[in-house]
Design a protein around this motif. Sequence first.
Motif, mmCIF file in Angstrom:
data_model
loop_
_atom_site.group_PDB
_atom_site.id
_atom_site.type_symbol
_atom_site.label_atom_id
_atom_site.label_comp_id
_atom_site.label_asym_id
_atom_site.label_seq_id
_atom_site.Cartn_x
_atom_site.Cartn_y
_atom_site.Cartn_z
ATOM 1 N N VAL A 59 0.834 -1.201 0.000
ATOM 2 C CA VAL A 59 0.000 0.000 0.000
ATOM 3 C C VAL A 59 0.869 1.252 0.000
ATOM 4 O O VAL A 59 0.620 2.211 -0.745
ATOM 5 N N GLU A 62 2.770 1.705 -3.513
ATOM 6 C CA GLU A 62 1.857 2.051 -4.605
ATOM 7 C C GLU A 62 1.310 3.462 -4.428
ATOM 8 O O GLU A 62 1.268 4.252 -5.377
ATOM 9 N N GLY A 63 0.875 3.775 -3.213
ATOM 10 C CA GLY A 63 0.349 5.113 -2.959
ATOM 11 C C GLY A 63 1.403 6.180 -3.146
ATOM 12 O O GLY A 63 1.154 7.224 -3.756
ATOM 13 N N VAL A 119 -4.830 2.516 -0.839
ATOM 14 C CA VAL A 119 -3.916 3.308 -1.659
ATOM 15 C C VAL A 119 -4.425 4.743 -1.819
ATOM 16 O O VAL A 119 -3.651 5.701 -1.773
#
Length: 247
Positions: A59, A62-63, A119
Amino acid sequence: MKKYRSSAIICLLFFAAWEGIARYIDAMYILPSPTAIVKKIWELKDILFLVHLPATLAVTFEGLGISIVFGVLLAAAMSISEKVQRALYPIVIVTQTVPITALAPIFVLWFGYGIWSKVLVTILITFFPITINVYDGLRSTRRDMEELLFTYGATKRDIFIKLKFPASLPYFFSALKIAVPLSVVGAAISEWLGAQAGLGYFSKRMMTQLDGAGVFAPIVILSAAALVMVKIISVLENKIVKGRNEA
């Protein structure tokens, strides 16, 4: 090593005081001692490091990755066009006035307990410092330097690549140092409010069991992960920014 000596001494004193207070209170579900937390991490190392930590890092990365791309592009657009700046800058500010704890359940309602609801929370927290810092970096170039390049026939594209972009690099790395801990916090908050795996989810589960050491264990791991990532960014900054200055 000398520059870290003071920090090490302060940390040792802090943890020693914490250990003494925790033993004096003798209520592990309220204030577990550092040794109890370390013991809990060791006992649950497999599930913490092989299951929940990878879920949280997925998470986080990706975020943070989307925030970097989105934030840099938005900053570049605002620096190039004053109309875009006037239209978008207030919106960027407004996004930070909405409580994350209010939006996270809505994202879970829209996207379920999958990765994207978490995300989005991470993006919402991290894109702001990246956008604002990079925008300030792009605007930090001296006007007379831009005019000088214009007189030598440089285009706006040349000025952006050769003048504004290098000037924004220190600001970009400063933004990353802010955004990385925030990305970890955002991932943990989103997992706390709705998830099936992750260190935030694990901490919440331990809280329902009144396991103080279990609540603190994921926090310690998250803090260590954030420190490692910030250190990596600092190393990259020294190589890229200082390397360009020396060149």
